[in-house]
Scaffold this motif. Structure first.
Motif, PDB file in Angstrom:
ATOM      1  N   GLY A  64       0.904  -1.332   0.156  1.00 49.60           N
ATOM      2  CA  GLY A  64       0.281  -0.143  -0.011  1.00 49.60           C
ATOM      3  C   GLY A  64       0.652   1.009  -0.088  1.00 49.60           C
ATOM      4  N   GLN A  74      -7.618   3.926  -4.491  1.00 50.72           N
ATOM      5  CA  GLN A  74      -7.938   4.392  -3.401  1.00 50.72           C
ATOM      6  C   GLN A  74      -9.608   4.718  -3.612  1.00 50.72           C
ATOM      7  N   ILE A 120      -1.746  -0.624   3.436  1.00 53.85           N
ATOM      8  CA  ILE A 120      -3.456  -0.644   2.675  1.00 53.85           C
ATOM      9  C   ILE A 120      -4.484  -1.243   3.669  1.00 53.85           C
ATOM     10  N   LEU A 122      -1.655   3.340  -3.700  1.00 50.24           N
ATOM     11  CA  LEU A 122      -2.856   4.251  -3.234  1.00 50.24           C
ATOM     12  C   LEU A 122      -3.512   4.992  -4.478  1.00 50.24           C
TER      13      LEU A 122
END
Length: 427
Positions: free
Chosen positions: A367, A376, A392, A372
């Motif tokens: 992550g 995301q 993550i 991300l």
């Protein structure tokens, strides 16, 4: 204003014509001549002239900002099919227009040949006007041709904002237009806003910017273009206060498409492009579609991504089985691509593809902030990792701490069980 040739000093040496990156300088007899339509004021020729026969372009005159109106979206199409990012940007354009004024129109710009049918799709997704630029020379994208006709349209109609998708074409096309319009371009934006109060609210939540000096009651309608900077470690917001149009490229999957309104209509403005074969310095011999282009991360509802936690390239065999089972496509972190485990076309993240699927499975992905940034906003994120402290899990809706080689087969079994129950219930 372009550079100025001082004829009394010009010796006809041709050094300037050889060093002009835009072919704006030619020789007429023994004197250099500048084509102002091609000159971008880069001043490369000024430094190269050994006789000081070229004067740099004067400072740019102040632009009348009030002469520029409306929002344009470059509705990128390939082989008569609109790219998803074009529809996303039309929806984003509607949001921006609402915050600027009731008179601000959202316009799609279609460039190509035989693409009349695409206007209706633009209307259904929110465009109020479509500028149609068609010519056989524009059938396939070439930098020279598209740049020339787009610049002609901007000069004539003067849009205030122009948005492009950050696709391979958009990233080549937008900088050329910005240079010729002597304006700025912010690349890979993740947020756009013109409402200062909304922007301050966003900035306090998502960025490290100091908003204490911003006036929530300001009437400024300049666009605030936010993008990741310094490797994704902070968010930078960029403005273009003195020139127009304001231009941004936006990654596919970042903005939200509007629900289409079937039967919606609008105005079509037909622009006859001034383009000749001699204007195009590129010859397309053949268009080759490789297998990797079939990986459509931006259109996928389910993505199963593997990271360094797979251990080696063979781990993607399990990810491929997983993706096939759940009806998804295979994604990857940058670490796996850099290691040569999988092709770059599968990469999700800041330097890969930005995605927004319904379900995103992050398998063995720690992550990193760069990853991300690209996933995301997925509707549901399921993280599988042996490290309970992996970043993550901070963005995951569902987190499973465990060995992915044990967890994924169990998920696949449960998927089969769920499908069997569903089929039984619908018999």
């Amino acid at each position: 204003m372009a550079i100025k040739i001082i004829n009394d000093k010009c010796k006809g040496c041709t050094i300037c014509t050889k060093n002009c990156p835009f072919d704006a300088l030619t020789m007429e007899g023994k004197l250099a001549v500048c084509d102002e339509a091609k000159c971008t004021n880069c001043n490369a020729c000024v430094a190269k002239c050994p006789f000081e026969a070229i004067e740099a372009a004067p400072e740019q005159e102040e632009v009348d900002l009030s002469a520029y109106k409306h929002i344009w979206v470059f509705a990128e199409q390939r082989e008569g099919k609109l790219m998803n990012v074009a529809l996303e940007l039309i929806g984003e354009g509607r949001k921006l227009a609402k915050d600027i004024s009731e008179d601000t129109e959202v316009c799609a710009v279609l460039i190509g040949d035989g693409i009349d049918h695409l206007a209706q799709e633009c209307f259904e997704y929110g465009a109020e006007k479509v500028y149609m630029i068609q010519d056989p020379l524009l059938k396939n994208y070439t930098t020279d041709a598209y740049t020339k006709v787009m610049k002609q349209a901007i000069d004539e109609y003067k849009p205030e904002i122009v948005l492009y998708g950050a696709t391979h074409i958009g990233r080549d096309f937008a900088p050329r237009i910005a240079a010729r319009c002597n304006t700025g371009l912010t690349a890979d934006c993740t947020h756009l806003d013109v409402n200062i109060a909304k922007y301050i609210e966003f900035a306090k939540k998502e960025t490290t910017l100091d908003t204490s000096t911003l006036d929530p009651n300001s009437s400024d309608t300049g666009i605030k273009q936010t993008r990741p900077a310094f490797g994704g470690n902070l968010m930078a917001t960029i403005i273009c206060p003195r020139t127009r149009p304001q231009m941004s490229t936006v990654r596919p999957g970042v903005m939200q498409k509007r629900e289409p309104e079937k039967g919606a209509t609008g105005e079509i403005v037909t622009i006859k492009p001034e383009i000749k074969a001699e204007d195009i310095h590129i010859t397309i011999k053949n268009i080759v579609k490789s297998a990797k282009e079939l990986v459509s991360l931006t259109d996928a509802d389910i993505i199963c991504s593997g990271g360094r936690g797979l251990g080696d390239a063979s781990g993607f065999e399990l990810i491929e089985k997983f993706a096939k089972k759940v009806g998804g496509v295979v994604g990857s972190s940058r670490a796996c691509v850099d290691a040569g485990w999988i092709d770059h076309s599968h990469q999700v993240g800041q330097t890969g593809t930005t995605v927004k699927p319904k379900i995103y499975f992050a398998c063995g992905i720690s992550g990193a902030i760069q990853h991300l940034a690209g996933m995301q906003t997925s509707d549901i994120i399921v993280a599988i990792n042996k490290d309970a402290d992996a970043p993550i899990f901070e963005v995951a809706d569902f987190g499973i701490v465990g060995d992915l080689y044990k967890v994924i087969p169990e998920i696949m079994k449960e998927w089969d069980n769920a499908e069997a129950l569903f089929d039984a219930a619908n018999k």
